[in-house]
Each structure stands twice: as structure tokens, then as C-alpha cells.
Scaffold this motif. Structure first.
Motif, PDB file in Angstrom:
ATOM      1  N   PRO A  22      37.258   2.258   1.123  1.00 52.27           N
ATOM      2  CA  PRO A  22      36.673   3.459   1.722  1.00 52.27           C
ATOM      3  C   PRO A  22      35.948   4.312   0.691  1.00 52.27           C
ATOM      4  CG  PRO A  22      39.016   3.776   1.386  1.00 52.27           C
ATOM      5  CD  PRO A  22      38.731   2.348   1.011  1.00 52.27           C
ATOM      6  N   ALA A  23      35.204   5.276   1.172  1.00 55.91           N
ATOM      7  CA  ALA A  23      34.480   6.199   0.296  1.00 55.91           C
ATOM      8  C   ALA A  23      35.430   6.818  -0.726  1.00 55.91           C
ATOM      9  CB  ALA A  23      33.817   7.294   1.128  1.00 55.91           C
ATOM     10  N   GLY A  24      34.999   6.837  -1.972  1.00 52.64           N
ATOM     11  CA  GLY A  24      35.769   7.473  -3.033  1.00 52.64           C
ATOM     12  C   GLY A  24      36.836   6.611  -3.671  1.00 52.64           C
ATOM     13  N   ALA A  25      37.012   5.375  -3.219  1.00 50.80           N
ATOM     14  CA  ALA A  25      38.076   4.536  -3.769  1.00 50.80           C
ATOM     15  C   ALA A  25      37.865   4.242  -5.251  1.00 50.80           C
ATOM     16  CB  ALA A  25      38.173   3.224  -2.995  1.00 50.80           C
ATOM     17  N   VAL A  26      36.622   4.036  -5.649  1.00 47.12           N
ATOM     18  CA  VAL A  26      36.311   3.754  -7.053  1.00 47.12           C
ATOM     19  C   VAL A  26      35.396   4.827  -7.618  1.00 47.12           C
ATOM     20  CG1 VAL A  26      35.328   2.073  -8.665  1.00 47.12           C
ATOM     21  CG2 VAL A  26      36.552   1.279  -6.627  1.00 47.12           C
ATOM     22  N   VAL A  27      34.324   5.135  -6.903  1.00 47.97           N
ATOM     23  CA  VAL A  27      33.377   6.163  -7.336  1.00 47.97           C
ATOM     24  C   VAL A  27      32.990   7.009  -6.125  1.00 47.97           C
ATOM     25  CG1 VAL A  27      32.431   4.779  -9.235  1.00 47.97           C
ATOM     26  CG2 VAL A  27      31.394   4.625  -6.952  1.00 47.97           C
ATOM     27  N   GLY A  28      32.302   8.098  -6.365  1.00 51.91           N
ATOM     28  CA  GLY A  28      31.799   8.927  -5.289  1.00 51.91           C
ATOM     29  C   GLY A  28      30.675   8.232  -4.538  1.00 51.91           C
ATOM     30  N   PRO A  29      30.418   8.634  -3.286  1.00 53.43           N
ATOM     31  CA  PRO A  29      29.393   7.976  -2.477  1.00 53.43           C
ATOM     32  C   PRO A  29      28.024   7.903  -3.142  1.00 53.43           C
ATOM     33  CG  PRO A  29      30.715   9.414  -1.101  1.00 53.43           C
ATOM     34  CD  PRO A  29      31.150   9.667  -2.520  1.00 53.43           C
ATOM     35  N   ARG A  30      27.622   8.942  -3.864  1.00 54.58           N
ATOM     36  CA  ARG A  30      26.306   8.943  -4.489  1.00 54.58           C
ATOM     37  C   ARG A  30      26.218   7.988  -5.675  1.00 54.58           C
ATOM     38  NH1 ARG A  30      24.451  15.351  -4.572  1.00 54.58           N
ATOM     39  NH2 ARG A  30      24.595  15.680  -2.308  1.00 54.58           N
ATOM     40  N   ASP A  31      27.368   7.522  -6.151  1.00 51.98           N
ATOM     41  CA  ASP A  31      27.386   6.658  -7.329  1.00 51.98           C
ATOM     42  C   ASP A  31      27.587   5.189  -6.986  1.00 51.98           C
ATOM     43  OD1 ASP A  31      27.114   8.862  -9.068  1.00 51.98           O
ATOM     44  OD2 ASP A  31      29.262   9.275  -8.918  1.00 51.98           O
ATOM     45  N   VAL A  32      27.608   4.857  -5.703  1.00 51.56           N
ATOM     46  CA  VAL A  32      27.914   3.485  -5.297  1.00 51.56           C
ATOM     47  C   VAL A  32      26.906   2.493  -5.871  1.00 51.56           C
ATOM     48  CG1 VAL A  32      27.896   1.924  -3.313  1.00 51.56           C
ATOM     49  CG2 VAL A  32      29.259   4.006  -3.240  1.00 51.56           C
ATOM     50  N   MET A  33      25.622   2.783  -5.762  1.00 54.11           N
ATOM     51  CA  MET A  33      24.620   1.837  -6.257  1.00 54.11           C
ATOM     52  C   MET A  33      24.741   1.638  -7.765  1.00 54.11           C
ATOM     53  SD  MET A  33      22.202  -0.282  -5.658  1.00 54.11           S
ATOM     54  CE  MET A  33      21.621   0.052  -3.996  1.00 54.11           C
ATOM     55  N   ASP A  34      24.950   2.722  -8.512  1.00 57.25           N
ATOM     56  CA  ASP A  34      25.101   2.590  -9.962  1.00 57.25           C
ATOM     57  C   ASP A  34      26.346   1.789 -10.311  1.00 57.25           C
ATOM     58  OD1 ASP A  34      22.801   4.032 -10.450  1.00 57.25           O
ATOM     59  OD2 ASP A  34      23.838   5.950 -10.627  1.00 57.25           O
ATOM     60  N   ALA A  35      27.417   1.967  -9.524  1.00 55.93           N
ATOM     61  CA  ALA A  35      28.657   1.235  -9.783  1.00 55.93           C
ATOM     62  C   ALA A  35      28.478  -0.256  -9.541  1.00 55.93           C
ATOM     63  CB  ALA A  35      29.785   1.786  -8.910  1.00 55.93           C
ATOM     64  N   VAL A  36      27.747  -0.622  -8.493  1.00 56.25           N
ATOM     65  CA  VAL A  36      27.483  -2.036  -8.216  1.00 56.25           C
ATOM     66  C   VAL A  36      26.574  -2.610  -9.296  1.00 56.25           C
ATOM     67  CG1 VAL A  36      26.488  -3.670  -6.579  1.00 56.25           C
ATOM     68  CG2 VAL A  36      27.808  -1.719  -5.739  1.00 56.25           C
ATOM     69  N   ASP A  37      25.561  -1.871  -9.672  1.00 51.77           N
ATOM     70  CA  ASP A  37      24.629  -2.302 -10.711  1.00 51.77           C
ATOM     71  C   ASP A  37      25.366  -2.604 -12.016  1.00 51.77           C
ATOM     72  OD1 ASP A  37      22.218  -2.710 -12.163  1.00 51.77           O
ATOM     73  OD2 ASP A  37      22.191  -0.592 -12.739  1.00 51.77           O
ATOM     74  N   ARG A  76      34.828  -6.976  -3.499  1.00 50.12           N
ATOM     75  CA  ARG A  76      35.196  -5.617  -3.076  1.00 50.12           C
ATOM     76  C   ARG A  76      33.922  -4.843  -2.762  1.00 50.12           C
ATOM     77  NH1 ARG A  76      37.809  -3.083  -7.926  1.00 50.12           N
ATOM     78  NH2 ARG A  76      36.161  -4.324  -8.901  1.00 50.12           N
ATOM     79  N   ILE A  77      33.861  -4.296  -1.565  1.00 51.53           N
ATOM     80  CA  ILE A  77      32.712  -3.502  -1.154  1.00 51.53           C
ATOM     81  C   ILE A  77      33.165  -2.076  -0.931  1.00 51.53           C
ATOM     82  CG2 ILE A  77      30.899  -3.211   0.563  1.00 51.53           C
ATOM     83  CD1 ILE A  77      31.219  -6.167   1.250  1.00 51.53           C
ATOM     84  N   GLN A  78      32.673  -1.148  -1.752  1.00 50.25           N
ATOM     85  CA  GLN A  78      32.998   0.249  -1.494  1.00 50.25           C
ATOM     86  C   GLN A  78      31.949   0.843  -0.557  1.00 50.25           C
ATOM     87  OE1 GLN A  78      33.995   3.253  -4.592  1.00 50.25           O
ATOM     88  NE2 GLN A  78      32.849   4.644  -3.237  1.00 50.25           N
ATOM     89  N   SER A  79      32.425   1.387   0.540  1.00 49.67           N
ATOM     90  CA  SER A  79      31.564   2.038   1.508  1.00 49.67           C
ATOM     91  C   SER A  79      31.340   3.502   1.118  1.00 49.67           C
ATOM     92  CB  SER A  79      32.207   1.966   2.896  1.00 49.67           C
ATOM     93  OG  SER A  79      31.518   2.765   3.826  1.00 49.67           O
ATOM     94  N   VAL A  80      30.308   4.113   1.703  1.00 54.23           N
ATOM     95  CA  VAL A  80      30.100   5.554   1.552  1.00 54.23           C
ATOM     96  C   VAL A  80      30.745   6.298   2.714  1.00 54.23           C
ATOM     97  CG1 VAL A  80      27.960   5.276   0.249  1.00 54.23           C
ATOM     98  CG2 VAL A  80      27.863   5.507   2.749  1.00 54.23           C
ATOM     99  N   LEU A  81      31.475   5.559   3.573  1.00 55.18           N
ATOM    100  CA  LEU A  81      32.078   6.132   4.774  1.00 55.18           C
ATOM    101  C   LEU A  81      33.585   5.975   4.745  1.00 55.18           C
ATOM    102  CD1 LEU A  81      29.554   4.520   7.257  1.00 55.18           C
ATOM    103  CD2 LEU A  81      29.679   6.954   6.735  1.00 55.18           C
ATOM    104  N   SER A  82      34.252   6.732   5.596  1.00 48.54           N
ATOM    105  CA  SER A  82      35.694   6.597   5.733  1.00 48.54           C
ATOM    106  C   SER A  82      36.025   5.293   6.445  1.00 48.54           C
ATOM    107  CB  SER A  82      36.273   7.771   6.524  1.00 48.54           C
ATOM    108  OG  SER A  82      35.906   7.672   7.890  1.00 48.54           O
ATOM    109  N   ASP A  83      37.272   4.914   6.396  1.00 47.31           N
ATOM    110  CA  ASP A  83      37.707   3.642   6.954  1.00 47.31           C
ATOM    111  C   ASP A  83      37.654   3.623   8.471  1.00 47.31           C
ATOM    112  OD1 ASP A  83      38.523   1.088   6.034  1.00 47.31           O
ATOM    113  OD2 ASP A  83      40.532   1.445   6.832  1.00 47.31           O
ATOM    114  N   THR A  84      37.512   4.782   9.116  1.00 49.82           N
ATOM    115  CA  THR A  84      37.524   4.843  10.574  1.00 49.82           C
ATOM    116  C   THR A  84      36.127   4.751  11.194  1.00 49.82           C
ATOM    117  OG1 THR A  84      37.446   7.270  10.506  1.00 49.82           O
ATOM    118  CG2 THR A  84      39.630   6.232  10.581  1.00 49.82           C
TER     119      THR A  84
END
Length: 364
Positions: free
Chosen positions: A64-79, A28-36
Motif C-alpha cells: 500500500p501507499a507509504g509502505a516503502v516510500v511516499g507516493p510522490r517518490d514511487v517512480m524514483d524508488a523503482v528507478d 513487490r509493487i508499491q501503490s500510491v493508493l490504500s489497500d482498499t
């Protein structure tokens, strides 16, 4: 597989379960962008290649952005393993390590003329990838990175009226990227304001800012800047190349087979080329639509912009190199590469650019 209790969106849970039923492993890859977003379209193309190369043993699911965490937290969530993968631009993480700027958006082409294609040459054959692979340890995160999508050069931006010189530019409150790129604008007296893409058009409409940049004709037109501003400047230095990448949790990556790891590598290399190709055509179509149907006027950037911005960029780069050893090592690698490659590439591109400009002039 990681604990799915962290997912609060029912649709995401169902999607993950459906994919897992047919795949050995789901990334699962959470993006910092919308699905469009165009970047997400290309990310899904990358995922199709991975699935084909692994005969379905590894499936990529884009969230899409926000599905699991906010965009600024993506790296910490993957880590932390909260989500297996993330997708953003490398320089998003410049706050974690300043050298991320040299991989995601080396300001003013790293001060040595690296455009998007020259950057790829450095990355693939000039020692850049080896340094990129070290970045994550330097950053202190449990991540394996894959550079996927080079973009550029980005447009200088949108203005309410023509700017004849930097004195005109300095009169405008300007949406600029955060970090080193925006700081260089501030250093030359441009009132630079950082904000997210969806916030730019409302800020222009309210008069909170006067002018703005985001990326290139296609994504700019999707945000609708042409509704407010009509003077568009393509030539800029601030982000000559911008690179989006994917981050995979280190433990998840270590659990993949050699074939699956190789599939990620091969698909990533293919994505570098496909993204360049896709962007040239999509931006060309968008620019034609903007000028033909929306009254957008293409302008030439004032000459003093290039000298002033380049000086500020080089000052910022040198200051970062003086403060951080790894940044200095990466920048030196880019400079050493540029000393060899840029004289050839710039010389060859000059004639090509002239020919292209002559053709473009016949279409006016």
C-alpha cells in the motif's frame, strides 16, 4: 533480489519473506493508493493472472501507499531499485516528462475525441504502445512500464447547487486534478485547487473549496462527497480517459525469463479489458445507490463548458507540443489515429448513447 533493509514495517518484511519462500521471484509493487481502492483490487487480480501463467515462478506482492516510500517518490524508488515495482497513473510523472500526460490523462481526449476505448485502440493498434515504451527513456528512468487500468470518462464533479453556465462555475472554488488538466480550468477562470483524494471531503466540510471532482460514482461515493454535495454532473471533458499503470525496475525485468516477461504482457492486456468491465458495473451500482438512497441529483453539464474547456485544452496541448519534441510526436500520433477512427467511433456511439439515455429515462 534487492536489499530489504529499506523496509521499516515489520509486517511488510514478514509478508515478503513468506512469499519468497514459495516463489522463485517476487515483484513487490508499491501503490500510491490504500489497500482498499478499486485500483488495488484490480492490481491484485492482475497479480493472480501472472502467478497462474508462470506456475508460481513470479509472484506479485502489492504494497500500500507509504509502505516503502511516499507516493510522490514511487517512480524514483523503482528507478533506483529500492522497490521492484510501482503503481500509479502515468500523468503523475508529468513533472518528469510532459508527454506522460498524453498517456495517463490526455486532456479533453487529446483534443480530438479519444474516449477510453478509442484510446486503447490507439495504444494497442495505432502505434501508442511503441511510443509508451519510449517514454521511460525520454523520462530518464530505468523502468519498464505496463498500462493496466483504463478508467473513464470521469465525472465533471460535485456541486452545492446547479450550475446553469460557466459564469456559475467560475464562482466556485473547485478541486481539480493537478497538471495540464487543472491548468486548463484555471485558464477559463475556474479557481482550481489541487489536493489528494482523502483531503477533499474535509475541505468541502470546512468550506475551503465549494465543489470537487475525483473520478466516478464508485470511488467518489467511497470518499463520501454525497454527504456534503447533492448535485452531480457526469459529463465532463477534463479526463475522458485516465490510465493507471505499473512500473518495473529495468534490471529486475531484464532478470526475468522470457516466459515471465510474456506473462506480464498477457496479464496486462487482460487487465485492460477486465478493468473496463469491472468499472462499468461498479460505477453503475454506485450511481444507483447515490440517487436512490442519498438524495443525489444528476444534472446535465452546461453547453458552454464544453466549448470553453476544449479551447483551453487545445491551447495547452499546442503549447506543450511547441516546447517538447517527443510530446509533439505522441500528440501527432493520436491526432492521426483520431482522423481515421473517431468519425466511425463517434458516429456509432451516438446512436448507442441515445438508446442508453432513453432506457435510463424510463428508470427515473
Amino acid at each position: 533480489m534487492f536489499n530489504l533493509k529499506t523496509l521499516t514495517t515489520g509486517a511488510v518484511c514478514l509478508s515478503f519473506m513468506a512469499s519468497a519462500a514459495f516463489a522463485e521471484k517476487v515483484l513487490r509493487i508499491q501503490s500510491v493508493l490504500s489497500d482498499t481502492a478499486d485500483e488495488v483490487f484490480m492490481l491484485k487480480e492482475f497479480g493472480k493472472d501472472v502467478a497462474d501463467l508462470t506456475n508460481g515462478s513470479l509472484v506479485i506482492e502489492v504494497l500500500p501507499a507509504g509502505a516503502v516510500v511516499g507516493p510522490r517518490d514511487v517512480m524514483d524508488a523503482v528507478d533506483a531499485g529500492l522497490v521492484e515495482g510501482g503503481f500509479a497513473w502515468t500523468h503523475y510523472w508529468g513533472g518528469k516528462h510532459v508527454a506522460a500526460n498524453l498517456f495517463g490523462a490526455p486532456v479533453a481526449g487529446a483534443g480530438v475525441g479519444l474516449d477510453n476505448i478509442a484510446f486503447l485502440s490507439w495504444f494497442q493498434y495505432g502505434g501508442g504502445k511503441e511510443l509508451y515504451d519510449r517514454l521511460w527513456d525520454e523520462m530518464g528512468v530505468n523502468v519498464k512500464g505496463f498500462l493496466l487500468q483504463p478508467v473513464g470518462p470521469e465525472a465533471l464533479g460535485w456541486f452545492p447547487k446547479p450550475i446553469e453556465s460557466m459564469d456559475d462555475f467560475r464562482q466556485m472554488r473547485f478541486r481539480a486534478p493537478p497538471g495540464m488538466v487543472g491548468a486548463a480550468y484555471a485558464d477559463i477562470g475556474v479557481p482550481a485547487v489541487a489536493m489528494g483524494g482523502p483531503d477533499i471531503l474535509p475541505a468541502l466540510e470546512k468550506g475551503t473549496i465549494d465543489a470537487a471532482e475525483w473520478c466516478c460514482p464508485k470511488p467518489d461515493s467511497v470518499f463520501g462527497f454525497q454527504k456534503v454535495l447533492k448535485h452531480y454532473y457526469l459529463q465532463g471533458l477534463h479526463q475522458v480517459t485516465v490510465n493507471a499503470d505499473m512500473y518495473v525496475n529495468g534490471d529486475f525485468y531484464d532478470g526475468l525469463s522470457d516466459t515471465e516477461k510474456k506473462a506480464l504482457e498477457v496479464a496486462a492486456n487482460a487487465s485492460l479489458s477486465k478493468s473496463l468491465s469491472y468499472r462499468i458495473y461498479e460505477n453503475g451500482k454506485a450511481l444507483k445507490d447515490l440517487t436512490d438512497n442519498h438524495g443525489v441529483i444528476l444534472e446535465d453539464t452546461p453547453a458552454d463548458y464544453f466549448t470553453e474547456y476544449m479551447a483551453a485544452a487545445k491551447n495547452a496541448l499546442q503549447a506543450a507540443a511547441d516546447e517538447n519534441e517527443f510530446f509533439a510526436e505522441v500528440w501527432q500520433s493520436q491526432k492521426d489515429f483520431a482522423d481515421i477512427a473517431v468519425p466511425f467511433w463517434a458516429g456509432a456511439q451516438t446512436s448507442n448513447a441515445g438508446l442508453g439515455r432513453a432506457h435510463a429515462d424510463t428508470l427515473k
